[in-house]
Each structure stands twice: as structure tokens, then as C-alpha cells.
Write an enzyme that holds these catalytic residues in place. Structure first.
Site, PDB file in Angstrom:
ATOM      1  N   LYS A 212      20.713 -26.571  -6.211  1.00  0.00           N
ATOM      2  CA  LYS A 212      20.845 -27.261  -4.916  1.00  0.00           C
ATOM      3  C   LYS A 212      22.177 -26.850  -4.313  1.00  0.00           C
ATOM      4  CE  LYS A 212      20.466 -31.701  -2.568  1.00  0.00           C
ATOM      5  NZ  LYS A 212      21.520 -31.484  -1.575  1.00  0.00           N
ATOM      6  N   ARG A 217      20.887 -26.124   6.020  1.00  0.00           N
ATOM      7  CA  ARG A 217      19.453 -25.839   5.949  1.00  0.00           C
ATOM      8  C   ARG A 217      19.070 -24.997   7.145  1.00  0.00           C
ATOM      9  NH1 ARG A 217      15.178 -29.266   3.870  1.00  0.00           N
ATOM     10  NH2 ARG A 217      13.285 -28.011   3.809  1.00  0.00           N
TER      11      ARG A 217
END
Ligand code: AMP
Length: 511
Positions: A212, A217
Site C-alpha cells: 500500500k 491515486r
């Protein structure tokens, strides 16, 4: 249709805890609506308005509600028009005109209608839990498959926007919302779990684990040489990150839509802190200079579309396999497919040791679905963090005199509505953050006393903590130990913050 019918349905939905009964109530209401009332009503009953954020504060609302009307006469379309007019009030004297407009609206509302409207306008109607129910009710009422309704909502910008087409044309109406190049798909989101064993267990014993990354994004769309990169909130950020555009252009596919995270790595190849990577966004001039200083690397983790075909319905395992065939390894998220909690734990340590936030655990069978429904993507971090909402702030002492400092933190309660207070913190706040929050919080003030300014529950902060304690200090019965502010989350609306139900699960007191 009268507003009163919507209000009555809303009351009956809140009064039952049975999911099926809620769906029945909603679906019966949907069938009775006129086509032009559908979008408005679906939005309201999902806790929003068709106009989006209307910007009505508590103080304004409080001053606008007077004597209730004795008869229900307001129609859905009239209320929607009143809200539409309200949003266009601007300029000098707008406060007074806004108050007048609201007073007129509330003057025609019964007590129950006024309660419903003020809850709606203050953004307090129960949300989240209702969204899934609304999707099911719409599927039922329109005779469409739930999967198609979900898909259309994900592509068409939410359940309210697609509701009219679904109700008037059924499945045929939903086709216009198919995935298309250069129309960003709402991103799939993740839920928090405590550790990798929990993640494996809730994904059925096996999972695809991935690093992660703590970057930004992005969704990349490519058709031939034409490439666009979109942010999480669907803004076109191509200009700010030309090297990512280039990298996507070079991929061996005619058409594709990729999902991934971009960030800047240091000379040793370790991720730079989030704030450093973020400097690249929002920059339109001198991009070259900053690009030299902070080159960005993409790490792709999903493939949604390839050469004319949507992959959304395919299982994650297939989408990832196709992705791996397309992208160079250096741009593919490091991953591990495993059933072994020990190997998963090692992978988490490896992710943390190389400077990342934690890992994601994904169901290998799940399709790509917007939002965090269905728990197919789970996130596991080291220092546990929650995205909470600021409910109030206390004035600081000593060096922090004159600044709003100690923050009251709440988690959304999707069962009871409102927010459950979990603690206060003034740790982790830099001077810059103190100055920012002192200004911003007073803009959304709803009340104050000698020590505290109470605010509209709007601003999301990421809070790191060590433990969740059972505590009598707050009515929620829980409190965070060693809570500290990690950062504000301007990218998240309060409706996407972590819920009290998640906190209860993390605390081990609920299933
Ligand atoms: P959060 O914003 O804390 O709810 O975590 C979800 C976010 O993690 C996503 O929106 C991505 O921006 C980011 N992320 C980083 N690595 C991954 C990954 N391998 N898969 C999915 N999301 C990731």
C-alpha cells in the site's frame, strides 16, 4: 407527489431495522414517483440533494425554522426548485436573501417536513448504510439486475443520477452508463482491518496482497497516442505529471484504463513522504523543474478496460494477470498471492521496511466495484489510523494561545446517525496546521462557549493511535489512546470517513 409521502417513507425506513422491509418501502415509493421526481427523491433518501452541497450552515437553518404549517402541501418538485433557486443566490445581501428564501420554504412545511429538510440540508440524514439499500430498491422497482444498477451508479456518478433512466427504461436505460474511455470510473475503495490474518480470514482464506503506497491515486485512460490521467476525484491531472502520461503512452495496448498510485521515490528508491509527492500536483507552470527534482513513478494495481472490452466484471486475479502482461515490472505494484498468514505477515513487514504504509489484501474473485462495499479490498497499516471528522476544537493555552488546537474527533454512526465522539487530540499539529484550522473551523462554526468552537461535521482528519479503549468518558463507550493528527484529508468528504461500526470492530466489540 407530496414531500410528506417521502418524509413518511423516510420515517418508516428509520423505524425498522429489517433490511428487506427498508427495501420494500423504498421500492414501493419509487414506483409511485413521476419520472421527473425520481432523481430528486433518490438523492434525498440517500442523504444528499440533486444540487450537491448547498452550503446551508446550522445557524442559518436554526434562524429559518418558524411555526410549522398545519397541512402538508409542499410538492417534491417545488422543494427541488426552491433549492435550485437558493443555490443561485449570490453577491451583496445574499445572506438576508438566503434566510428569506429558507423562511419561505420552511413556512410551508409541517413539523415533520421541516425536520426532514433541515436534516437533509445540514447533511445529517443517515447515509452510507442507505446507499446499498437504495441500489437494491432501485433494482427491484425498475426490474433491472442489481449488478447492472451498481455498475451504472459507479459509471454514472451515483445512484441518484441513474435512477430516472433505470425507472423509465429499465435495463435499456442503463446501457448509456457503460464504461467508456476518457470518462473516469469512480474508484474502488478499501475498508480497514486490524491485521493480515483477519484480512485472509474475511477474504475466505486466500488473498492477493499488495504494497500500500502512500501517494496519489490515479486512473490512466489511453486510446492510441491520446492519454489522460485523472485524480481520485476525477480531475484531469495530465499536465502536472507528463512522465506518467509518457509511460502510459508507451504501453503495448491500443486502448486501456489503468488504476494505480503514483509517487516520488528518493535516490535509494524509497517512497518519499506523502506531502513531498503531492507537491507535483496542482502545478501548471515550471512543471519541468519540479519534475527533475521529484520524478514520479507509477505503480499500477488494476486494469479496468483493454482494447474495446470492459474488465470490470472479471475477477481481480484475471484483471491483474492481464495487467502484469502489459506493464513493466518496475511499474507493477509488488504483490503476493497467498493462503499463509505467516507469509502474509512477512510481506507486510517487507512493505513497511521498504517505507510503505502497509498492505492491501484483495479478494482474487471480486469484480471491480466503486466504493468500499462488499469488503473485497482491505487495508492493513502499522500504526493504525482512522479517518475521523472534526466535531469541535478548543482554544489552546501557552504557546498555542489564540489558536484552535485540541480537536474533538468523531466517527460516523451509520446505525444511529450522527457522530460518535472518540477522543480529543492536539498532538501532531504543526504551526501551519494550527493556523489553517483556526481559520477554517471558524468558517463552519455552529456554536461556541468559553473554551470550545463547535463546527459542522465536515473536515476529515487522519488520526494515528495505538489502541482503542473501552471508556466511560464519552457516550460512545470507546476512546482512542495516544491519538495524534497525521494529516487532513481534503480529498475525503465526511461521508467517506471511517464509521463507528468499523471502530467497534477494531476494538473487538462487534462482529
Ligand atoms: P485510504 O485512502 O487510506 O482509504 O486507502 C485507499 C487508498 O490507498 C487508495 O485510494 C489508493 O490511493 C491507495 N493505495 C495504495 N496502494 C494501493 C494498492 N496496492 N491497491 C489499492 N489502493 C492502493
Amino acid at each position: 407527489m407530496l414531500l410528506a409521502e417521502v418524509v413518511e417513507t423516510s420515517r418508516r425506513i428509520a423505524a425498522t431495522s429489517k433490511r428487506l422491509e427498508k427495501i420494500d418501502l423504498l421500492s414501493a415509493l419509487l414506483k409511485r414517483l413521476n419520472p421527473e421526481e425520481v432523481e430528486i427523491t433518490v438523492a434525498w433518501l440517500s442523504g444528499a440533494t440533486r444540487q450537491g452541497r448547498i452550503g446551508i450552515g446550522y445557524a442559518l437553518l436554526r434562524n429559518s425554522i418558524g411555526e410549522p404549517a398545519s397541512n402538508a402541501s409542499l410538492e417534491i418538485l417545488q422543494v427541488d426548485r426552491a433549492l435550485e433557486d437558493f443555490t443561485s443566490i449570490r453577491g451583496a445581501g445574499s445572506d438576508a436573501r438566503k434566510r428569506e428564501a429558507l423562511q419561505q420554504l420552511f413556512g410551508r412545511a409541517t413539523r415533520e417536513e421541516a425536520q426532514f429538510l433541515s436534516g437533509l440540508l445540514a447533511g445529517e440524514l443517515r447515509q452510507g448504510a442507505l446507499e446499498g439499500i437504495m441500489l437494491e430498491a432501485l433494482a427491484r422497482a425498475s426490474g433491472s439486475s442489481l449488478e447492472h444498477i451498481r455498475r451504472a451508479a459507479m459509471m454514472g456518478g451515483g445512484v441518484a443520477s441513474i435512477a430516472r433512466a433505470a425507472m423509465s427504461q429499465g435495463e435499456t436505460g442503463l446501457q448509456q452508463y457503460e464504461i467508456a474511455l476518457f470518462r473516469p470510473v469512480q474508484p474502488m475503495l478499501a475498508q480497514t482491518v486490524e491485521d493480515v490474518s483477519d484480512a485472509l480470514e474475511s477474504l475466505g482464506g486466500e488473498a492477493a496482497l499488495e504494497y500500500k503506497f502512500d501517494g496519489a491515486r490515479v486512473q490512466a485512460h489511453k486510446s492510441g497516442d491520446e492519454v489522460r490521467i485523472y485524480s481520485r476525484s476525477a480531475n484531469d491531472v495530465s499536465i502536472a505529471i507528463p512522465e506518467i502520461v509518457e509511460a502510459v503512452r508507451a504501453l503495448p495496448a491500443r486502448e486501456l484504463i489503468l488504476d494505480g498510485e503514483v509517487l516520488s521515490l528518493d535516490a535509494q528508491g524509497r517512497p518519499q513522504p506523502f506531502q513531498v509527492s503531492m507537491r507535483r500536483f496542482g502545478r501548471k507552470v515550471n512543471v519541468d523543474e519540479l519534475q527533475q527534482e521529484l520524478p514520479m513513478t507509477p505503480f499500477w494495481f488494476d486494469l479496468l478496460y483493454l482494447d474495446g472490452a470492459s474488465l470490470l466484471d472479471h475477477p481481480q486475479a484475471h484483471r491483474f494477470h492481464e495487467l502484469a502482461n502489459l506493464t513493466p515490472t518496475r511499474n507493477l505494484v509488488p504483490h503476493l498471492e497467498t493462503e499463509s498468514p505467516d507469509r502474509a505477515e512477512d510481506f507486510l513487514h517487507q512493505a513497511l521496511a521498504s517505507g510503505n504504509e502497509g498492505v492491501m489484501a484483495k479478494s482474487r474473485h471480486a469484480p471491480y466495484a466503486a466504493g468500499a462495499r462488499g469488503q473485497s479490498w482491505l487495508k492493513i497499516k502499522r500504526a493504525r489510523t482512522l479517518d475521523l471528522v472534526i466535531l469541535a476544537a478548543e482554544w489552546g493555552n501557552g504557546r498555542r494561545q489564540g489558536w484552535l488546537s485540541n480537536l474533538h474527533l468523531g466517527a460516523r454512526d451509520i446505525e444511529k446517525g450522527g457522530f460518535a465522539m472518540l477522543g480529543k487530540t492536539f498532538k501532531g499539529l504543526t504551526d501551519e496546521m494550527l493556523a489553517w484550522q483556526t481559520a477554517e473551523l471558524q468558517k463552519i462554526e455552529i456554536a461556541r462557549d468559553k473554551y470550545t468552537v463547535y463546527v459542522e461535521p465536515k473536515i476529515v482528519v487522519e488520526i494515528a493511535f495505538n489502541e482503542i479503549q473501552i471508556s466511560q468518558r464519552y457516550p460512545s463507550g470507546l476512546a482512542l489512546r495516544f491519538a495524534r493528527v497525521k494529516r487532513y484529508r481534503p480529498d475525503k468528504p465526511a461521508s467517506a470517513s471511517d464509521t463507528f461500526q468499523t471502530v467497534q470492530k477494531l476494538a473487538g466489540i462487534a462482529q
